[in-house]
Write an enzyme that holds these catalytic residues in place. Structure first.
Site, PDB file in Angstrom:
ATOM      1  N   TYR A   1      13.726  10.439 -12.367  1.00 32.00           N
ATOM      2  CA  TYR A   1      14.048   9.023 -12.540  1.00 32.00           C
ATOM      3  C   TYR A   1      12.873   8.137 -12.138  1.00 32.00           C
ATOM      4  O   TYR A   1      11.937   8.580 -11.477  1.00 32.00           O
ATOM      5  CB  TYR A   1      15.304   8.635 -11.746  1.00 32.00           C
ATOM      6  N   CYS A   2      12.956   6.872 -12.535  1.00 34.59           N
ATOM      7  CA  CYS A   2      11.959   5.854 -12.166  1.00 34.59           C
ATOM      8  C   CYS A   2      12.715   4.541 -11.968  1.00 34.59           C
ATOM      9  O   CYS A   2      13.866   4.557 -11.533  1.00 34.59           O
ATOM     10  CB  CYS A   2      10.873   5.750 -13.227  1.00 34.59           C
ATOM     11  N   LEU A   3      12.117   3.417 -12.297  1.00 35.93           N
ATOM     12  CA  LEU A   3      12.794   2.131 -12.144  1.00 35.93           C
ATOM     13  C   LEU A   3      13.705   1.839 -13.331  1.00 35.93           C
ATOM     14  O   LEU A   3      14.873   1.521 -13.171  1.00 35.93           O
ATOM     15  CB  LEU A   3      11.785   1.001 -11.960  1.00 35.93           C
TER      16      LEU A   3
ATOM     17  N   GLY B   1      13.469   3.863 -16.576  1.00 33.42           N
ATOM     18  CA  GLY B   1      13.637   5.004 -17.471  1.00 33.42           C
ATOM     19  C   GLY B   1      12.422   5.313 -18.326  1.00 33.42           C
ATOM     20  O   GLY B   1      12.334   6.388 -18.908  1.00 33.42           O
TER      21      GLY B   1
ATOM     22  N   ILE C   1      16.506   3.787 -11.547  1.00 32.23           N
ATOM     23  CA  ILE C   1      17.179   3.571 -10.273  1.00 32.23           C
ATOM     24  C   ILE C   1      17.814   2.179 -10.220  1.00 32.23           C
ATOM     25  O   ILE C   1      18.694   1.919  -9.400  1.00 32.23           O
ATOM     26  CB  ILE C   1      16.203   3.793  -9.092  1.00 32.23           C
TER      27      ILE C   1
END
Length: 101
Positions: free
Chosen positions: A64-66, A68, A92
């Site tokens: 995951y990241c901020l 996608g 996230i």
């Protein structure tokens, strides 16, 4: 009714998957501000050097990241590196649980 999985659903799947690794590909500062419990931080630019850090290519990876976008890139790179089970959890920003700091 069809409902799309989000980071909350994938986090549960990761917890239920034996040997899985949660991978946060945001930068170090973003990670330190709060991340999913148990996640390891490997920023996107470093993902190509992560094969030894993530275990064998059979390791289930949940990334995951901020939002996608970076996690999608990371998943593509990990698959090219030979990882067999790679899931893009998305961002996230949609996480509803507690964050670890």
């Amino acid at each position: 009714m069809f409902s799309k999985k989000d980071i909350n659903d994938y986090a549960k799947e990761a917890r239920d998957t034996s040997g899985s690794v949660l991978v946060d590909v945001r930068n170090r500062k973003e990670y330190e501000q709060g991340h999913l419990p148990g996640a390891v931080n490997i920023p996107l630019p470093d993902i190509q050097f992560s094969i030894g850090k993530l275990g064998p290519v059979s390791t289930p990876l949940f990334v995951y990241c901020l939002s996608g976008a970076r996690s999608r890139q990371a998943c593509n790179n990990l698959k090219k590196m030979g990882y067999e089970h790679v899931v893009n959890m998305g961002g996230i920003s949609r996480w509803t649980g507690e964050l670890e700091k």
